[in-house]
Design an enzyme around this catalytic site. Structure first.
Site, mmCIF file in Angstrom:
data_model
loop_
_atom_site.group_PDB
_atom_site.id
_atom_site.type_symbol
_atom_site.label_atom_id
_atom_site.label_comp_id
_atom_site.label_asym_id
_atom_site.label_seq_id
_atom_site.Cartn_x
_atom_site.Cartn_y
_atom_site.Cartn_z
ATOM 1 N N HIS A 31 11.984 6.814 -2.897
ATOM 2 C CA HIS A 31 10.971 6.905 -1.839
ATOM 3 C C HIS A 31 9.951 5.763 -1.978
ATOM 4 C CE1 HIS A 31 8.116 9.315 0.764
ATOM 5 N NE2 HIS A 31 7.271 8.514 0.138
ATOM 6 N N GLU A 32 9.450 5.580 -3.206
ATOM 7 C CA GLU A 32 8.444 4.534 -3.453
ATOM 8 C C GLU A 32 9.040 3.138 -3.276
ATOM 9 O OE1 GLU A 32 5.391 5.270 -3.488
ATOM 10 O OE2 GLU A 32 5.834 7.404 -3.668
ATOM 11 N N HIS A 49 8.933 2.138 0.379
ATOM 12 C CA HIS A 49 7.654 1.520 0.771
ATOM 13 C C HIS A 49 7.604 0.085 0.257
ATOM 14 C CE1 HIS A 49 5.784 5.229 2.111
ATOM 15 N NE2 HIS A 49 5.902 5.810 0.937
#
Ligand SMILES: [Zn+2]
Length: 386
Positions: A66-67, A70
């Site tokens: 997820h990170e 980004h």
């Protein structure tokens, strides 16, 4: 971040784990291991807990994915990713600057939830290939749910969550003002925070125990949303003012050709502030060094009329800012060079005064008072009186 230590690098990004994360790792391993052991007794004690640990580590990889979502989008925009950290509530990627346009900010914010949703879809479709329940399918199904929760939780439209950043980008796009976006998303975050706390406490009124998770998440949202809105307000104020607006009246600046007598009469005696050091400028206003007020005592008072400031001047090099520098930039510079004051120069390089960190704090304070009392002029009055 506090309590975090570096475990290595990923795609050139320093990667940190917070100690609080190990609590989650242990809890997930334990609770999931127990659950697997109960569902599949044939596994035995050791194998269930091993599988529990694998599931916990895969959960950790989901947060990381997820990170990275980004981070990759940010990197494509030329933003440097300073670190990725994992902590109790999830992950955090920190960037060296924000996106330049609302569109870019939108894509950085949405990329994480999109990765989580993509993983959820992928894992669910893998499950279609299995028609019997097994420890493997149980782990895959758990991971799928975790990725869905990661996406949905982060899409709550309040800062600092991704949904808050998406909202910020949308309001920024509509109003053309990034600060309005932050303030709006911050407020919505506060509303969601209160809602979460409210729903967490509601069962108590019906004789049940409180929903601790809701209360925890609610307080997290409240705390951070308020902070985000506040720091946006501060940044806005600081970037709308320049050093010229914040020069200290009676700044400790003295011309080198003054005699010590003139220096004492004009700058020391009757000055509202007791300056220990004065910046010395030549006839064109350029800084040539500094004089310590106490050094005048080394010269007999009777000789003051014959001695000039330049004779007691010590060499000094100081970073200077121009009058048009924003207070935000000035403070960032102070932070960088560890100084609480900076000489301000005009466009010719002549020193026109001193900018002190305290003045910026005073400006912010009076700005806040202005807001609460709604008397728009008081900010200016207070600053010039300082
Ligand atoms: Zn995210």
């Amino acid at each position: 971040m506090n309590g975090s230590f570096r475990v290595g690098s990923l795609f050139g990004i320093p990667f940190y784990v917070n100690t609080s994360w190990f609590i989650v790792l242990a809890l997930v391993t334990f609770s999931y291991g127990t659950e697997l052991g109960a569902t599949f007794p044939q596994l035995g004690f050791a194998a269930s807990f091993l599988l529990g640990l694998v599931a916990a580590l895969l959960l950790f990889s989901s947060v990381l994915a997820h990170e990275l979502g980004h981070s990759f989008v940010a990197m494509r925009q030329g933003i440097e990713v300073k670190s990725i950290s994992l902590f109790l509530f999830g992950g955090l990627a920190s960037f060296d600057r924000e996106s330049k346009t609302p569109g870019q900010a939108f894509w950085v914010a949405i990329a994480g939830p999109l990765v989580s949703l993509g993983l959820f879809g992928l894992l669910r479709s893998v499950l279609f290939g299995f028609n019997t329940l097994s420890p493997l399918t149980a782990v895959i199904s758990l991971l799928a749910s975790i990725n869905l929760i990661l996406a949905l939780f982060n899409l709550i439209p309040g800062l600092p969550l991704d949904g808050g950043n998406v909202l910020k980008a949308i309001v920024w796009k509509i109003t053309g003002d990034p600060y309005k976006g932050v303030v709006f998303a911050g407020r919505v975050g506060q509303i969601f925070g209160w809602l979460a706390i409210g729903t967490g406490l509601l069962p108590v009124f019906f004789g049940y125990g409180p929903q601790l998770w809701n209360i925890l998440i609610g307080s997290f949202l409240l705390q951070n949303a308020g902070r985000a809105a506040q720091s946006a307000q501060i940044e806005r104020t600081l970037s709308s003012r320049t050093a010229a607006d914040a020069i200290t009246p009676d700044s400790p600046i003295v011309r080198s050709d003054l005699t010590l007598r003139e220096f004492a009469n004009q700058h020391i005696i009757g000055n509202t502030r007791e300056w220990k050091r004065f910046l010395v400028v030549d006839e064109t206003g350029k800084m040539i060094g500094a004089i310590a007020a106490d050094d005048t005592k080394k010269i007999a008072t009777s000789d003051w009329v014959r001695t000039t400031v330049v004779e007691l001047t010590q060499p000094l090099t100081l970073e200077t800012i121009t009058a048009s520098t924003s207070l935000l930039e000035a403070l960032q510079m102070m932070e960088r060079i560890h100084q609480n004051e900076l000489p301000v120069a005009d466009e010719t390089g002549a020193i026109i005064g001193l900018f002190e960190k305290n003045t910026a704090i005073e400006i912010l304070r009076s700005e806040r008072e202005t807001e609460t009392h709604d008397t728009p002029k008081s900010a200016e009055v207070q600053v010039s009186n300082e």
